[in-house]
Design a protein around this motif. Sequence first.
Motif, mmCIF file in Angstrom:
data_model
loop_
_atom_site.group_PDB
_atom_site.id
_atom_site.type_symbol
_atom_site.label_atom_id
_atom_site.label_comp_id
_atom_site.label_asym_id
_atom_site.label_seq_id
_atom_site.Cartn_x
_atom_site.Cartn_y
_atom_site.Cartn_z
ATOM 1 N N VAL A 69 17.568 73.736 28.414
ATOM 2 C CA VAL A 69 18.344 72.565 28.838
ATOM 3 C C VAL A 69 17.593 71.315 28.406
ATOM 4 C CG1 VAL A 69 19.348 71.293 30.775
ATOM 5 C CG2 VAL A 69 19.309 73.798 30.825
ATOM 6 N N ASP A 70 18.299 70.411 27.727
ATOM 7 C CA ASP A 70 17.717 69.150 27.256
ATOM 8 C C ASP A 70 18.349 67.976 27.973
ATOM 9 O OD1 ASP A 70 15.882 69.059 24.688
ATOM 10 O OD2 ASP A 70 17.193 70.790 24.439
ATOM 11 N N GLU A 71 17.640 66.855 27.949
ATOM 12 C CA GLU A 71 18.226 65.576 28.329
ATOM 13 C C GLU A 71 18.709 64.918 27.036
ATOM 14 O OE1 GLU A 71 18.377 64.265 31.586
ATOM 15 O OE2 GLU A 71 17.748 66.289 32.158
ATOM 16 N N HIS A 97 25.282 63.148 18.363
ATOM 17 C CA HIS A 97 23.892 63.014 18.815
ATOM 18 C C HIS A 97 23.265 64.377 19.094
ATOM 19 C CE1 HIS A 97 25.026 58.775 19.184
ATOM 20 N NE2 HIS A 97 23.737 58.543 19.072
ATOM 21 N N GLY A 98 24.104 65.359 19.471
ATOM 22 C CA GLY A 98 23.608 66.722 19.601
ATOM 23 C C GLY A 98 23.210 67.293 18.243
ATOM 24 N N ALA A 156 36.491 60.028 21.611
ATOM 25 C CA ALA A 156 35.349 59.278 21.074
ATOM 26 C C ALA A 156 34.061 59.649 21.806
ATOM 27 C CB ALA A 156 35.613 57.782 21.176
ATOM 28 N N VAL A 157 34.150 59.861 23.107
ATOM 29 C CA VAL A 157 32.983 60.261 23.894
ATOM 30 C C VAL A 157 32.478 61.627 23.421
ATOM 31 C CG1 VAL A 157 32.232 61.058 26.173
ATOM 32 C CG2 VAL A 157 33.463 58.885 25.939
ATOM 33 N N PHE A 158 33.395 62.582 23.252
ATOM 34 C CA PHE A 158 32.978 63.912 22.828
ATOM 35 C C PHE A 158 32.418 63.903 21.404
ATOM 36 C CE2 PHE A 158 35.811 65.430 26.323
ATOM 37 C CZ PHE A 158 34.823 66.121 27.026
ATOM 38 N N GLU A 159 32.986 63.073 20.551
ATOM 39 C CA GLU A 159 32.443 62.979 19.183
ATOM 40 C C GLU A 159 31.049 62.382 19.206
ATOM 41 O OE1 GLU A 159 31.859 63.217 15.120
ATOM 42 O OE2 GLU A 159 33.165 64.334 16.492
ATOM 43 N N VAL A 172 27.400 56.441 26.540
ATOM 44 C CA VAL A 172 27.862 57.509 27.424
ATOM 45 C C VAL A 172 26.858 57.740 28.554
ATOM 46 C CG1 VAL A 172 28.506 59.961 27.591
ATOM 47 C CG2 VAL A 172 29.142 58.628 25.558
ATOM 48 N N GLY A 173 25.577 57.811 28.184
ATOM 49 C CA GLY A 173 24.528 58.040 29.170
ATOM 50 C C GLY A 173 23.646 59.196 28.760
ATOM 51 N N THR A 174 22.830 59.661 29.680
ATOM 52 C CA THR A 174 21.952 60.807 29.442
ATOM 53 C C THR A 174 22.538 62.026 30.143
ATOM 54 O OG1 THR A 174 20.012 59.379 29.272
ATOM 55 C CG2 THR A 174 19.621 61.711 29.689
ATOM 56 N N LEU A 175 22.816 63.055 29.358
ATOM 57 C CA LEU A 175 23.484 64.247 29.873
ATOM 58 C C LEU A 175 22.565 65.452 29.755
ATOM 59 C CD1 LEU A 175 26.867 63.830 27.944
ATOM 60 C CD2 LEU A 175 26.433 63.169 30.312
ATOM 61 N N ARG A 176 22.665 66.353 30.709
ATOM 62 C CA ARG A 176 22.008 67.653 30.550
ATOM 63 C C ARG A 176 22.815 68.456 29.530
ATOM 64 N NH1 ARG A 176 19.831 71.144 35.116
ATOM 65 N NH2 ARG A 176 22.012 71.546 35.642
ATOM 66 N N ALA A 177 22.119 69.082 28.588
ATOM 67 C CA ALA A 177 22.811 69.803 27.520
ATOM 68 C C ALA A 177 22.040 71.057 27.137
ATOM 69 C CB ALA A 177 22.979 68.908 26.296
#
Length: 398
Positions: free
Chosen positions: A201-203, A258-259, A250-253, A209-214
């Motif tokens: 799990v990454d930040e 960035h991923g 746009a958020v998902f793109e 958008v912000g910082t998401l756990r991914a």
Amino acid sequence: MASSFAPQIRIPATYMRGGTSKGVFFRLQDLPEAARVPGRARDALLLRVIGSPDPYGKQIDGMGAATSSTSKTVILSKSERPGHDVDYLFGQVSIDQPFVDWSGNCGNLSAAVGPFAITNGLVDAIRVPRDGVAVVRIWQANIGKTIVAHVPMAGGAVQETGGFELDGVTFPAAEVQLEFMDPAAEEEGAGGAMFPTGRLVDELEVPGVGTLRATMINAGIPTVFVEAQAVGYTGTELQDAINGDARALAVFEAIRAHGALKMGLIGDIAEAAKRQHTPKVAFVAPPKDYTASSGKAVRGADIDLLVRALSMGKLHHAMMGTAAVAIGTAAAIPGTLVNLAAGGGERAAVRFGHPSGTLRVGAEARKSGGEWVVTKALMSRSARVLMEGWVRVPGDSF
């Protein structure tokens, strides 16, 4: 007066459904000579076959059907690789832009590769039983991986009809079992690692958008998983809830781009626009009741988790086969967001809910030297020939 316009040429082709996708299948040997090798001519030919680029977004003048699930092409050839029967190359054709993305596999169309290869003489006859199950060993050339397809045979021909039901496909058909061997994808820049950042799990920082756990994983296809609630969703959404929302897309793109950068798939954020097929982005949530796009009720008690995934910039109507491999692989590894959404712990298989219904996918995972290794992912799909003959394109279009 003689016409100055080039006449149409015809190319042997088969229009097939595989899983919840469909595409135009070619034998490499049947393509015009200029298109038998990678490059501009091949891309131009496939774009014209599918009807792209189309600023209307409809692909009326081609074989595409205006969705990422139906804007697909496959090129197959007899394999010279030891232990393999057929080489499988997949091209995801952009609908409105002039490019073909060769960066990943199509897991759904993988189900149609074995049947096509048998029917079109690409598998040695000695390896094909008259009745029973033919085992077709496929080299997936986009990602350099082996897929083993178990294709039912009846009376010397591929059995296409049957009672196997697949959510997202209207009619039942014969079951094709697929084994995705060593599914951790070897992506350039990612070092072939299942978790290219070295973390489960990454930040992930996404400007605006912000910082998401991914959880970012290379398995089946590079995929970025985030939590549904972190992006304002429940995990029960259907296509219209997202595909009609330009801001959401746009958020998902942005998350996807960035991923991709953090996974080492691209060197600059601008490259993401020309690499739309990979990585995928998906959001997960614990199980709950919802109504599928067909109107069928899906009970939370019957599934392990919810997953919604985007393909080529839109929420997918069901689930991409390669993303299902990523889901099964991540679910088998304790601590990933997919595993946690399913309740945590070690598990050999999960059934997840998607917009069209449910799907079960399994994975064989073990720890080796402190690292998780997944030896195979398993999934059942079906496939069927829809039309065969020739596809026509203007002779000067490639």
